[in-house]
Design an enzyme around this catalytic site. Structure first.
Site, PDB file in Angstrom:
ATOM      1  N   ASP A  69      28.069  38.484  58.025  1.00  0.00           N
ATOM      2  CA  ASP A  69      28.818  39.109  57.265  1.00  0.00           C
ATOM      3  C   ASP A  69      29.039  41.036  57.457  1.00  0.00           C
ATOM      4  OD1 ASP A  69      28.169  39.753  53.754  1.00  0.00           O
ATOM      5  OD2 ASP A  69      27.932  41.414  54.661  1.00  0.00           O
TER       6      ASP A  69
ATOM      7  N   ARG B 107      37.099  32.711  55.081  1.00  0.00           N
ATOM      8  CA  ARG B 107      35.878  32.555  54.154  1.00  0.00           C
ATOM      9  C   ARG B 107      36.501  30.816  54.320  1.00  0.00           C
ATOM     10  NH1 ARG B 107      35.958  35.351  48.685  1.00  0.00           N
ATOM     11  NH2 ARG B 107      35.963  36.703  50.004  1.00  0.00           N
TER      12      ARG B 107
END
Lengths: 349, 349
Positions: free
Chosen positions: A74, A25
């Site tokens: 995602d 991330r």
């Protein structure tokens, strides 16, 4: 500095004392430049615009000098692209319009046509064109169990009760669901690898909620199906709270097993075996501690990681949205500056 | 049937083939009779009314025929009784009015005066008066780390970032906070034991979020301080996701280590060692699977538990609010009916 990305050398267990570093991330909310380019653009939309994906993927490489870019996406992107109706709600996560409640829904789950995601290949090519040759681009997908948990629960869950009840109560149907999700995940990764991704990471984020028996019988085979489709590049396999599953997650077909902060890397290596590298595993919550604490704990991670046949430095989970980007930059510098000597010392050179 | 509660025999590692069973959070929302008596009464209020506490504690014993009652309370009760301003918000959990942000707040954290909780002793005595002699009453308290996490975060947390930053960045202050919380917890347990609780369970619910290094250096000593104050009764020590901490949690001074569903009990025993019993560990999410699956997985737990020097059957975490009480009743019957033979077989008798 050679042109072979150090991350690939580590994944192939040929790294010596070099120590590659990137952060899960890293492309995301902790960066002001990310928040700026994402402003007013929904998550799923941002993942389908090659210009944005390219920019966001490269931002942490420019800022932190990490050794790898992770493709900005995602885990819901391939499902949405296949035609599943869902949205990513800010502060909540994925929300499925019609959670899976019937066998018919499973049998009608659509396939992902590679032709439906030309933007993904385009973004990968654009990133590779800008990424320095000594840095690696890692492709990204969610694993069947984690995808299934969202589809069955309808969104994030604390206990995965419906998912586990389906898995235990209707194993044939569960396997049908996961086989379909494995094809979608594999297609998503395959498109990325064919366009130039040099490694992949399969995120089975919530697999750690499972007992080893359930994982081994009803989850691992589907993850193996995904990983076997991209066996031409190094495969990283990660989940949170997977201390009891590390061996199984490696055996699913991983070259590198991602380890969260709960298991010291030398212990993890004992569980995983000598044939796979490890990735991790500084506790991301410690990023808000004073720098000297961060530095000392990072050194501990580096020393423990030297026990593994290959080590890619990372956090034990994703960068928190509240993390100070400067701490991450400093951490990369520490890994690069002190990593080789610490590894050499730990390796007894 | 003798009058020695089977739970105490198991905790003392003298159970033979008998297998005691109870369920964490058995006194709670899964029972309609619980929801009926709690209606319109706030959680913390209900925990301070001896009539209600007695009724709620005994409800699952009557309904399920479990071998132990767990004292109905909340880990926040002793903090509230000491004077910390907080509430339990339905669907959220504990919410602290003024989360700990300064050293001064830590130094001013109040002590718990046993005289402030006469109702707790009164309820314990009332429960013991009604509880059959062959069933045990287990006292209840939260461990210093878990209590501290609520006080520092201000409520439930996903990543315990503030807590971990305090622990790592200000270890002296952290230790001061936990030493104070340990005194409060110990007092709360001591009052229960003095009034007739025959065992205790110390819940360090969120300790599993910690790396072993942090647990060993900054958490275990404080839990040891609590457990040493009630060394005259068997002590059960439990947390979720504590696979890497089982040995340390045992060594903190537990007679029984509670294990969540992630670690099979035979593996858990290898980590914990031969001097402690285990408690657990059916995945509570499986309670919504078909009965035959529940039964088969319960049998697996019983067989694996026979490898331990003592086994108390339980779930791997609390009863979900949505659990069907009839499944729990049936599970108790299965453990009682099939447990001894399964244990005898596994023990090679």
């Amino acid at each position: 500095m050679t042109d072979t990305p150090s991350l690939l050398a580590a994944a192939h267990r040929r790294q010596g004392t070099a120590l590659p570093v990137w952060f899960m991330r890293q492309a995301g909310r902790s960066l002001p430049e990310y928040r700026a380019v994402r402003e007013g653009i929904a998550m799923l939309d941002s993942c389908r615009r090659p210009d944005l994906v390219t920019e966001i993927t490269l931002q942490p490489v420019r800022r932190h000098d990490v050794d790898a870019a992770i493709f900005f996406s995602d885990i819901m992107v391939p499902l949405a692209a296949a035609g599943v109706d869902l949205e990513i709600k800010s502060g909540v996560g994925p929300v499925i319009t019609e959670p899976i409640r019937t066998a018919r829904q499973i049998h009608e789950l659509p396939e992902l046509d590679p032709a439906a995601i030309p933007d993904i290949a385009e973004a990968i090519r654009a990133i590779r064109a800008e990424l320095p040759a000594h840095k690696a681009l890692i492709g990204f997908a969610g694993a069947p169990f984690t995808l299934a948990s969202y589809l069955v629960e309808g969104g994030p869950s604390r206990d995965y009760a419906r998912t586990k009840a389906l898995m235990a109560g209707e194993p044939m149907l569960w396997d049908e669901l996961c086989a379909r999700l494995a094809r979608i995940s594999a297609t998503f990764l395959r498109v990325q690898v064919d366009a130039g991704a040099q490694a992949v990471q399969l995120f089975d984020s919530w697999a750690g909620s499972l007992a080893p028996y359930d994982y081994a019988t009803r989850v691992q085979p589907h993850s193996t199906a995904v990983l076997s489709r991209v066996a031409d590049v190094p495969r990283i396999h990660f989940g949170v709270g997977t201390g009891e599953l590390l061996r199984l997650m490696g055996a699913a077909g991983a070259d590198v097993v991602g380890v969260d902060w709960r298991v010291p890397l030398d212990h993890a290596t004992k569980r995983i075996g000598p044939d796979r590298a490890v990735q991790g595993n500084l506790d991301p919550a410690l990023l808000s501690a004073p720098w000297e604490v961060v530095a000392e704990r990072a050194r501990d991670v580096i020393r423990a990681g030297a026990a593994a046949p290959g080590h890619i430095f990372n956090l034990g989970h994703g960068v928190p949205a509240t993390a100070d980007p400067d701490v991450l930059t400093r951490l990369v510098a520490l890994v690069h500056e002190e990593g080789p000597a610490l590894r050499a010392e730990a390796l007894g050179h």
